[in-house]
Design a protein around this motif. Structure first.
Motif, PDB file in Angstrom:
ATOM      1  N   ILE A   1      44.498  38.020  43.398  1.00 27.03           N
ATOM      2  CA  ILE A   1      45.833  37.638  42.936  1.00 27.03           C
ATOM      3  C   ILE A   1      46.597  36.888  44.018  1.00 27.03           C
ATOM      4  O   ILE A   1      47.343  35.969  43.739  1.00 27.03           O
ATOM      5  N   VAL A   2      46.407  37.280  45.278  1.00 27.88           N
ATOM      6  CA  VAL A   2      47.163  36.637  46.359  1.00 27.88           C
ATOM      7  C   VAL A   2      46.262  36.099  47.485  1.00 27.88           C
ATOM      8  O   VAL A   2      46.188  34.884  47.706  1.00 27.88           O
TER       9      VAL A   2
ATOM     10  N   ARG B   1      42.830  39.978  50.847  1.00 31.64           N
ATOM     11  CA  ARG B   1      41.830  39.109  50.191  1.00 31.64           C
ATOM     12  C   ARG B   1      41.761  39.373  48.699  1.00 31.64           C
ATOM     13  O   ARG B   1      40.698  39.253  48.091  1.00 31.64           O
ATOM     14  N   SER B   2      42.890  39.767  48.092  1.00 29.94           N
ATOM     15  CA  SER B   2      42.855  40.038  46.648  1.00 29.94           C
ATOM     16  C   SER B   2      42.707  38.733  45.873  1.00 29.94           C
ATOM     17  O   SER B   2      43.002  37.644  46.383  1.00 29.94           O
TER      18      SER B   2
ATOM     19  N   ARG C   1      51.396  47.128  52.616  1.00 24.74           N
ATOM     20  CA  ARG C   1      51.621  48.244  53.574  1.00 24.74           C
ATOM     21  C   ARG C   1      52.991  48.015  54.220  1.00 24.74           C
ATOM     22  O   ARG C   1      53.158  47.044  54.983  1.00 24.74           O
TER      23      ARG C   1
ATOM     24  N   ILE D   1      55.508  43.721  48.648  1.00 25.39           N
ATOM     25  CA  ILE D   1      56.659  44.389  48.019  1.00 25.39           C
ATOM     26  C   ILE D   1      56.333  45.874  48.008  1.00 25.39           C
ATOM     27  O   ILE D   1      55.422  46.310  47.291  1.00 25.39           O
ATOM     28  N   ASN D   2      57.026  46.629  48.838  1.00 28.78           N
ATOM     29  CA  ASN D   2      56.749  48.057  48.965  1.00 28.78           C
ATOM     30  C   ASN D   2      58.051  48.831  48.804  1.00 28.78           C
ATOM     31  O   ASN D   2      59.085  48.436  49.345  1.00 28.78           O
TER      32      ASN D   2
ATOM     33  N   THR E   1      51.917  33.552  42.584  1.00 29.18           N
ATOM     34  CA  THR E   1      52.365  33.928  43.931  1.00 29.18           C
ATOM     35  C   THR E   1      51.797  32.973  44.992  1.00 29.18           C
ATOM     36  O   THR E   1      52.560  32.448  45.817  1.00 29.18           O
TER      37      THR E   1
ATOM     38  N   SER F   1      40.714  44.993  55.100  1.00 28.40           N
ATOM     39  CA  SER F   1      40.705  46.339  55.677  1.00 28.40           C
ATOM     40  C   SER F   1      39.505  46.578  56.593  1.00 28.40           C
ATOM     41  O   SER F   1      39.506  47.534  57.363  1.00 28.40           O
ATOM     42  N   ALA F   2      38.500  45.727  56.528  1.00 26.13           N
ATOM     43  CA  ALA F   2      37.353  45.917  57.416  1.00 26.13           C
ATOM     44  C   ALA F   2      37.417  44.994  58.640  1.00 26.13           C
ATOM     45  O   ALA F   2      36.473  44.931  59.421  1.00 26.13           O
TER      46      ALA F   2
HETATM   47  P1  NDP Z   1      45.756  44.498  46.730  1.00 23.43           P
HETATM   48  O1  NDP Z   1      45.932  45.955  46.931  1.00 23.43           O
HETATM   49  O2  NDP Z   1      44.971  43.997  45.566  1.00 23.43           O
HETATM   50  O3  NDP Z   1      45.096  43.869  48.033  1.00 23.43           O
HETATM   51  C1  NDP Z   1      45.511  44.251  49.303  1.00 23.43           C
HETATM   52  C2  NDP Z   1      44.661  43.559  50.338  1.00 23.43           C
HETATM   53  O4  NDP Z   1      45.109  43.977  51.618  1.00 23.43           O
HETATM   54  C3  NDP Z   1      43.179  43.898  50.254  1.00 23.43           C
HETATM   55  O5  NDP Z   1      42.406  42.747  50.476  1.00 23.43           O
HETATM   56  C4  NDP Z   1      42.986  44.922  51.367  1.00 23.43           C
HETATM   57  O6  NDP Z   1      41.727  44.873  51.963  1.00 23.43           O
HETATM   58  C5  NDP Z   1      44.024  44.462  52.379  1.00 23.43           C
HETATM   59  N1  NDP Z   1      44.464  45.570  53.215  1.00 23.43           N
HETATM   60  C6  NDP Z   1      44.990  46.756  52.815  1.00 23.43           C
HETATM   61  N2  NDP Z   1      45.268  47.525  53.883  1.00 23.43           N
HETATM   62  C7  NDP Z   1      44.930  46.809  54.974  1.00 23.43           C
HETATM   63  C8  NDP Z   1      44.958  47.062  56.371  1.00 23.43           C
HETATM   64  N3  NDP Z   1      45.417  48.227  56.854  1.00 23.43           N
HETATM   65  N4  NDP Z   1      44.525  46.105  57.213  1.00 23.43           N
HETATM   66  C9  NDP Z   1      44.050  44.929  56.725  1.00 23.43           C
HETATM   67  N5  NDP Z   1      43.979  44.632  55.408  1.00 23.43           N
HETATM   68  C10 NDP Z   1      44.412  45.568  54.550  1.00 23.43           C
HETATM   69  O7  NDP Z   1      47.222  43.903  46.723  1.00 23.43           O
HETATM   70  P2  NDP Z   1      47.792  42.507  46.162  1.00 23.43           P
HETATM   71  O8  NDP Z   1      47.109  41.382  46.825  1.00 23.43           O
HETATM   72  O9  NDP Z   1      47.877  42.534  44.697  1.00 23.43           O
HETATM   73  O10 NDP Z   1      49.298  42.608  46.704  1.00 23.43           O
HETATM   74  C11 NDP Z   1      49.586  42.676  48.089  1.00 23.43           C
HETATM   75  C12 NDP Z   1      51.069  42.918  48.263  1.00 23.43           C
HETATM   76  O11 NDP Z   1      51.769  41.816  47.715  1.00 23.43           O
HETATM   77  C13 NDP Z   1      51.623  44.151  47.547  1.00 23.43           C
HETATM   78  O12 NDP Z   1      52.674  44.684  48.309  1.00 23.43           O
HETATM   79  C14 NDP Z   1      52.161  43.593  46.249  1.00 23.43           C
HETATM   80  O13 NDP Z   1      53.211  44.389  45.724  1.00 23.43           O
HETATM   81  C15 NDP Z   1      52.693  42.271  46.733  1.00 23.43           C
HETATM   82  N6  NDP Z   1      52.769  41.267  45.684  1.00 23.43           N
HETATM   83  C16 NDP Z   1      53.927  40.551  45.627  1.00 23.43           C
HETATM   84  C17 NDP Z   1      54.084  39.574  44.695  1.00 23.43           C
HETATM   85  C18 NDP Z   1      55.347  38.790  44.703  1.00 23.43           C
HETATM   86  O14 NDP Z   1      55.675  38.174  43.702  1.00 23.43           O
HETATM   87  N7  NDP Z   1      56.071  38.756  45.813  1.00 23.43           N
HETATM   88  C19 NDP Z   1      53.055  39.301  43.674  1.00 23.43           C
HETATM   89  C20 NDP Z   1      51.832  40.024  43.882  1.00 23.43           C
HETATM   90  C21 NDP Z   1      51.723  40.994  44.847  1.00 23.43           C
HETATM   91  P3  NDP Z   1      40.360  45.226  51.159  1.00 23.43           P
HETATM   92  O15 NDP Z   1      40.086  44.031  50.304  1.00 23.43           O
HETATM   93  O16 NDP Z   1      39.369  45.407  52.237  1.00 23.43           O
HETATM   94  O17 NDP Z   1      40.649  46.460  50.375  1.00 23.43           O
END
Ligand code: NDP
Length: 291
Positions: A166-167, A163-164, A212, A232-233, A138, A191-192
């Motif tokens: 994966i992405v 900050r995952s 989200r 992707i939601n 990705t 999220s923080a």
């Molecule tokens: P994760 O749930 O692993 O990570 C989400 C990140 O977003 C975390 O770092 C989290 O913070 C942060 N976050 C969540 N809520 C908030 C908020 N309200 N404000 C600020 N930051 C926030 O998800 P992924 O990285 O795996 O995936 C993210 C999105 O991308 C999903 O919708 C997934 O389906 C999509 N995706 C799409 C792909 C594609 O091929 N198009 C491939 C992979 C993912 P914290 O670290 O503090 O928890």
């Protein structure tokens, strides 16, 4: 506003890969796809990967262990695939059902077959700007899409939401790299993060990967910005036969009139992710042929 058409760009990449695979002598590249359990999204992602592999003449080997598989059994399966000389790439579809330890499985895959780019060594190579490894699909897809849409990150403020492993983290590292197309000034939010909207308003390029629906609203973006929506939601939609539809992390209808370029969901980053998986698989085969 220009729509960045991920579908079309991914189709060109697939065509380029097909031509490259046709030049490979001997065995065609082989991708092992491991899916544990029957999570509907995972079923559909693996199907899509299998179909795209077939289009470019990459063999896929689908392995479907039951949801009851233990960590030790899954690790033994990965070891077998690591040792199999006819397998070039191994992808373990995420998320793995609990209580399986996903990170331990990602680390079990031999780095030279890690076409998902989640192994410690391959993530480390991204940090070290060593292009001999595999970049996760990705983040690589985001960079390729930007490059093919004539967006140069040099001198731009790039804001990454998420900050995952994966992405978010790898895409931020790629945007930061000291190389053509990159050289961005990168801020990562999570999220923080406080005052998130103030930060996103400063983004020349905003990459949203938080999961989200419609999180980023028009007031959060700078006029003329480039918007990459990774999210992707699935949200309820009574007008659809399925009862739901896919949306990104960006409120597309409200944001798109204000920006210079934007990716849609679906049809943006999703197809690029699959294209980059195929690119990594072909690279894995080529490296084995020459290694
Ligand atoms: P994760 O749930 O692993 O990570 C989400 C990140 O977003 C975390 O770092 C989290 O913070 C942060 N976050 C969540 N809520 C908030 C908020 N309200 N404000 C600020 N930051 C926030 O998800 P992924 O990285 O795996 O995936 C993210 C999105 O991308 C999903 O919708 C997934 O389906 C999509 N995706 C799409 C792909 C594609 O091929 N198009 C491939 C992979 C993912 P914290 O670290 O503090 O928890």
């Amino acid at each position: 506003m220009e729509l960045i058409k991920g579908n079309e760009i991914a189709t060109s990449i697939i065509a380029e890969l097909k031509a490259e695979v046709a030049t490979i002598e001997g065995r065609k590249p082989c991708l092992a796809l491991v899916r544990v359990g029957e999570d509907p999204a995972s079923v559909s992602y693996v199907k899509k990967k299998e179909k795209t592999a077939a289009e470019i003449d990459v063999d896929s080997r689908i392995i479907l262990p039951p949801v009851t598989i233990s960590q030790a059994e899954l690790e033994a399966l990965i070891d077998e695939l690591n040792a199999d000389e006819t397998v070039d790439g191994i992808l373990v579809q995420s998320p793995l059902p609990a209580p399986l330890d996903e990170l331990a499985i990602f680390r079990r895959v031999s780095p030279d077959k890690d076409v998902d780019g989640f192994h410690t060594i391959n993530l480390g190579k991204v940090a070290q700007e060593d292009s001999s490894g595999f970049v996760s699909c990705t983040p690589a897809g985001v960079m390729e899409l930007l490059a093919r849409s004539d967006v140069d990150l040099r001198g731009k403020h790039v804001v990454v939401l998420g900050r995952s492993l994966i992405v978010g983290k790898p895409v931020a590292l790629l945007a930061l790299q000291k190389k053509a197309g990159a050289n961005g000034t990168v801020t990562i939010c999570h999220s923080a993060t406080t005052n998130l909207a103030q930060i996103t308003q400063m983004a020349d390029v905003l990459i949203a990967a938080i999961g989200r629906p419609h999180f980023v609203t028009a007031d959060m973006v700078k006029p003329g910005a480039v918007i990459i929506d990774v999210g992707i939601n699935r949200i309820p939609d009574a007008t659809r036969k399925s009862g739901n539809r896919l949306v990104g992390d960006i409120d597309f209808d409200a944001v798109s009139p204000k920006v210079s370029k934007i990716t849609p969901v679906p049809g943006g980053i999703g197809p690029m992710t699959v294209a980059m998986l195929m690119k990594n698989t072909v690279k894995a085969r080529q490296l084995r042929a020459t290694g």
